[in-house]
Scaffold this motif. Sequence first.
Motif, PDB file in Angstrom:
ATOM      1  N   GLU A   5      -8.225  -4.205 -12.416  1.00  0.00           N
ATOM      2  CA  GLU A   5      -7.332  -3.782 -13.495  1.00  0.00           C
ATOM      3  C   GLU A   5      -5.921  -4.314 -13.282  1.00  0.00           C
ATOM      4  OE1 GLU A   5      -7.486  -2.438 -16.410  1.00  0.00           O
ATOM      5  OE2 GLU A   5      -9.647  -2.506 -16.178  1.00  0.00           O
ATOM      6  N   THR A  11       0.828  -1.196   0.000  1.00  0.00           N
ATOM      7  CA  THR A  11       0.000   0.000   0.000  1.00  0.00           C
ATOM      8  C   THR A  11       0.867   1.251   0.000  1.00  0.00           C
ATOM      9  OG1 THR A  11      -1.670  -1.206   1.228  1.00  0.00           O
ATOM     10  CG2 THR A  11      -1.896   1.166   1.138  1.00  0.00           C
ATOM     11  N   PHE A  69      -9.174  -3.782  -7.445  1.00  0.00           N
ATOM     12  CA  PHE A  69      -7.879  -3.980  -8.084  1.00  0.00           C
ATOM     13  C   PHE A  69      -7.970  -4.860  -9.328  1.00  0.00           C
ATOM     14  CE2 PHE A  69      -7.105  -3.237  -3.579  1.00  0.00           C
ATOM     15  CZ  PHE A  69      -6.465  -2.028  -3.703  1.00  0.00           C
ATOM     16  N   VAL A 124      -0.159  -1.930  -7.391  1.00  0.00           N
ATOM     17  CA  VAL A 124      -1.502  -2.441  -7.690  1.00  0.00           C
ATOM     18  C   VAL A 124      -1.465  -3.898  -8.137  1.00  0.00           C
ATOM     19  CG1 VAL A 124      -3.551  -2.092  -9.106  1.00  0.00           C
ATOM     20  CG2 VAL A 124      -2.334  -0.128  -8.169  1.00  0.00           C
ATOM     21  N   ASN A 169       3.600   1.610  -1.358  1.00  0.00           N
ATOM     22  CA  ASN A 169       4.084   1.778  -2.743  1.00  0.00           C
ATOM     23  C   ASN A 169       2.948   1.772  -3.759  1.00  0.00           C
ATOM     24  OD1 ASN A 169       6.756   1.558  -1.824  1.00  0.00           O
ATOM     25  ND2 ASN A 169       6.636  -0.657  -1.891  1.00  0.00           N
ATOM     26  N   TRP A 170       1.720   1.542  -3.304  1.00  0.00           N
ATOM     27  CA  TRP A 170       0.582   1.373  -4.217  1.00  0.00           C
ATOM     28  C   TRP A 170       0.943   0.461  -5.381  1.00  0.00           C
ATOM     29  CZ3 TRP A 170      -4.194   2.272  -2.801  1.00  0.00           C
ATOM     30  CH2 TRP A 170      -4.369   3.101  -1.689  1.00  0.00           C
ATOM     31  N   LEU A 189      -1.138  -5.915  -4.999  1.00  0.00           N
ATOM     32  CA  LEU A 189      -2.385  -5.827  -4.235  1.00  0.00           C
ATOM     33  C   LEU A 189      -3.441  -6.739  -4.856  1.00  0.00           C
ATOM     34  CD1 LEU A 189      -2.444  -1.966  -3.578  1.00  0.00           C
ATOM     35  CD2 LEU A 189      -2.251  -3.738  -1.827  1.00  0.00           C
TER      36      LEU A 189
END
Lengths: 318, 318
Positions: free
Chosen positions: B273, B176, B271, B181, B178-179, B184
């Motif tokens: 995508e 999170t 998430f 995605v 670092n985001w 995640l």
Amino acid sequence: MRCRKCGEKAAINMRQHKLALCAPHFLEWIPEQTERFIEKYHMFTSKEKILVAVSGGKNSLSLWDVLNRLGYNADGLYIGLGIDGGIAYSAKSQHLAESFAEAHGLHLLVHDVTQHEGASMPAAARLTQRGRGKPCSLCGVTKRHIMNSTALEGKYDVLATGHNLDDEAAILFGNTLNWSVGYLARQAPVLPASEDGLVRKAKPFCRLYERETAAYALLRGIEYIYEECPHAEGSTSIYHKELLNRMEADRPGVKLSFYLAFLRAKEMGTFAEGARSELNALRTCPRCGQPTTVPGLCTFCRTWESIRERQAGHDRND
Amino acid sequence: MRCRKCGEKAAINMRQHKLALCAPHFLEWIPEQTERFIEKYHMFTSKEKILVAVSGGKNSLSLWDVLNRLGYNADGLYIGLGIDGGIAYSAKSQHLAESFAEAHGLHLLVHDVTQHEGASMPAAARLTQRGRGKPCSLCGVTKRHIMNSTALEGKYDVLATGHNLDDEAAILFGNTLNWSVGYLARQAPVLPASEDGLVRKAKPFCRLYERETAAYALLRGIEYIYEECPHAEGSTSIYHKELLNRMEADRPGVKLSFYLAFLRAKEMGTFAEGARSELNALRTCPRCGQPTTVPGLCTFCRTWESIRERQAGHDRND
């Protein structure tokens, strides 16, 4: 430590940017950076009418100062909350906002909550369940409503607030801990106006550390209120700021990289679903005509109606 | 403090669940909870063949014990990394894993990295750029590869690991900040098998606090290795665990609510995508035939090839 630009003695060292600057170069650097963010995020142009929310603190007064120096057409809005807290908090901050406006020949609108809504913020907070537990939540609802309605009435193109990176990172941190996808979808350097009557909102300082806006105010000789709002003590947002400060001390730059990585994830469409579901749900408050996510009266109108009713009850019982 | 179920003296108080239990009821509660998570997240059934990754630590040995008590058909896999660290870390943990298997009549597979890959993990780490900076990263790549290939070769339906809530929350926290995605999107209690050759992965303890798995091991009399891996000291994941522990002390339950809110956000498709773009990018390693996100050799084959080359070079120079 020497100034990167001129080699003179540095006034500030920004470890997170690996950049040290002397006072004159720092006072140039802040407006340059702000202008860069205003353009990068398409916040507003010099032809537009800007309303700056001014609290009397370092962030909002510095923002107003920077926008003025950059040639933007920006009026101020001070919201009088009637907070004393043993330090005449509201009286003092209003005085500082008014002095700043006068000294710079700027126009300041003043909205007094006691006069317009019928009770000071602390009195209102005591009268509601929401306010007793979390006065900041009621105050936030109230300020957002007043800022939006004042901007609409005055035909301002955009409302600018002094939120800095520490504010944005703390809000982001809280919304992430709860995974509040709707809030995450709406957190951005600029929020476009909605057809339903939400004015455009911009945060030109969203990438500046609080330490940098404070240094700017000090070096520019801006007099601001040093105290935090006495009611904010123990608030979740201050707790999250402290956590992030510890992390920043261990890893300089982590607040900025956290926020920028979030913006990149958003650009990739990560929270598109959350944004859509929020927008679909917008309705119009039958009393004030402003947009709301709840059916019937908006939170502002509903809460203040109940505050006035309870206050009338109290007065009768006295 | 009394046991909620029988009123006897409690052995553990779990503030985050507002639940205190005596030793016998706690030793019943852990398998009940684990069974609930296995079913809720559709991890596996009692008809399937399970491979448990066993390190000799409290989490993996407790998991193997719980699965065995619940009647699952679970073999163990111990990966010998050849780590000494002044405490005979690998030798000791292998001995504990083997003793546990023998005492419970369970089948333990042993994969020795020095024997199969040609160098111990510390020797390999010293020979690579990646390993010198972050030995945990090289070790993670290696263990994931060996776990997957062993599970495939042994025709296991699912690979179960002992990751607990503290592990999951720390991984989530890092991803999170670092985001990330893509990461995640792939963090989940269970990851389905992929057509390309990734075996199904399940984390039956993902909602149990480390404190709970440690208490389980102690109260069940399971002998496990107390020491953390000597190379993990100063790692980012341990730093994030410490931060989360401070937050948990201030707000009991925050780790669990953080993780559960994340799972809910994922269910909403937040998430999707990230998951799609990751999956599209999967290729097959021409050497080992396992799936990889990079073109050419997978990270495991590429890294170990270079380790063996460098080692041969070192040996020639000696």
